[in-house]
Design an enzyme around this catalytic site. Structure first.
Site, PDB file in Angstrom:
ATOM      1  CB  CYS A 293      -7.711  62.276 -20.954  1.00  9.95           C
ATOM      2  SG  CYS A 293      -8.132  63.548 -20.470  1.00  9.95           S
TER       3      CYS A 293
ATOM      4  CB  CYS B 121     -12.911  64.261 -14.770  1.00  5.98           C
ATOM      5  SG  CYS B 121     -11.752  64.073 -14.731  1.00  5.98           S
TER       6      CYS B 121
HETATM    7  N1  DGL Z   1      -8.777  62.537 -16.134  1.00 10.38           N
HETATM    8  C1  DGL Z   1      -8.660  63.554 -16.965  1.00 10.38           C
HETATM    9  C2  DGL Z   1     -10.535  63.817 -17.165  1.00 10.38           C
HETATM   10  O1  DGL Z   1     -10.826  62.801 -17.877  1.00 10.38           O
HETATM   11  C3  DGL Z   1      -8.300  65.008 -16.959  1.00 10.38           C
HETATM   12  C4  DGL Z   1      -7.797  65.231 -15.335  1.00 10.38           C
HETATM   13  C5  DGL Z   1      -6.741  66.452 -15.638  1.00 10.38           C
HETATM   14  O2  DGL Z   1      -6.044  66.899 -15.635  1.00 10.38           O
HETATM   15  O3  DGL Z   1      -7.610  67.821 -14.575  1.00 10.38           O
HETATM   16  O4  DGL Z   1     -11.019  64.304 -18.312  1.00 10.38           O
END
Ligand code: DGL
Length: 251
Positions: free
Chosen positions: A74, A182
């Site tokens: 993430c 993301c």
């Molecule tokens: N998948 C996550 C990222 O890479 C977070 C997305 C979220 O929960 O807002 O930032």
């Protein structure tokens, strides 16, 4: 903890499956524990402090289940907490993810839009990475906050219209590359391509998987017994269904 212990991976939901997909390809002999933290999603609209708390709790939980390494799948959690996790767990390899700005510049792009959550684009770690890479390559990397997008992707409702509106605000820059900042956004690459007229898209998942392999190799912690995935806290099987439907990325 032994070489045959699993690798712990977490994200706010399905986004980290794009990293898991790269990990499984790079490390087919490993066992993975995947935690999609839906209860705290979306991470991208929370404070720095809250993300740090959540990341610590997730890491402690995965370590208590015997994880030999942590992959923060993430960008938001990496930007807000990877240093803290490394300090807190000095004996465990902690692998974060970075937006693929370097591969975009190395492929010859000059102006790169870096799509990320609002939390990520306000993090110092993110802004200084963009400045550093822009200086190094004499290009321009511009952070683009994408409010609400990870939730649309969770619900499989992201369409090209979202990106058309988003890119209209950056048309003056004539971008020639898009870096994903993301892990959810990998699941909207088709829509991004459609809305941007086919500008090349770069993602950091494969680089993260290679780094994970290197760190385990250095520590002689690669597993030799067959691989597998366990989805933690997935009581309704939502993450597993998404994985089976879209998890194996081959775009
Ligand atoms: N998948 C996550 C990222 O890479 C977070 C997305 C979220 O929960 O807002 O930032």
């Amino acid at each position: 903890m032994s070489p045959d212990s699993p690798i712990g991976v977490f994200d706010s939901g399905v986004g980290g499956l794009s990293v898991l997909s790269a990990l499984v390809r790079e490390l087919p002999g490993e066992r993975f524990l995947y935690f999609g933290d839906r209860a705290n999603a979306p991470y991208g609209e929370k404070t720095h402090e809250r993300i740090a708390e959540i990341s610590l709790a997730n890491s402690e939980m995965l370590l208590s289940l015997g994880a030999k390494a942590l992959v923060v799948a993430c960008n938001t959690a990496t930007a807000a907490s990877v240093e803290l996790l490394r300090e807190r767990f000095p004996d465990v390899p902690v692998i974060g993810i970075e937006p693929a700005v370097k591969p975009a510049f190395e492929a010859g792009c000059r102006t790169v839009l870096v799509l990320a959550t609002p939390r990520t684009t306000s993090e110092e770690r993110f802004t200084s990475l963009l400045e550093r890479r822009s200086r190094e390559y004499g290009g321009k990397a511009v952070g683009v906050p994408c409010p609400g997008l990870s939730e649309l992707i969770e619900e499989d409702r992201a369409d090209a219209g979202y990106f058309e509106k988003l890119f209209a605000g950056y048309a003056d820059l004539s971008p020639d590359g898009i870096a994903l900042g993301c892990t959810h956004y990998r699941f909207a690459v088709k829509q991004i391509r459609q809305a941007s007229g086919g500008i090349p898209v770069f993602d950091g998942a494969e680089g993260t998987a290679r780094r994970c392999r290197r760190l385990l190799e250095e520590r002689k912690m690669l597993s030799v017994s067959g691989g597998g995935i366990e989805f933690i806290g997935d009581a309704d099987g939502r993450i597993l269904r998404f994985w089976e439907k879209k998890g194996k990325i081959n775009d």
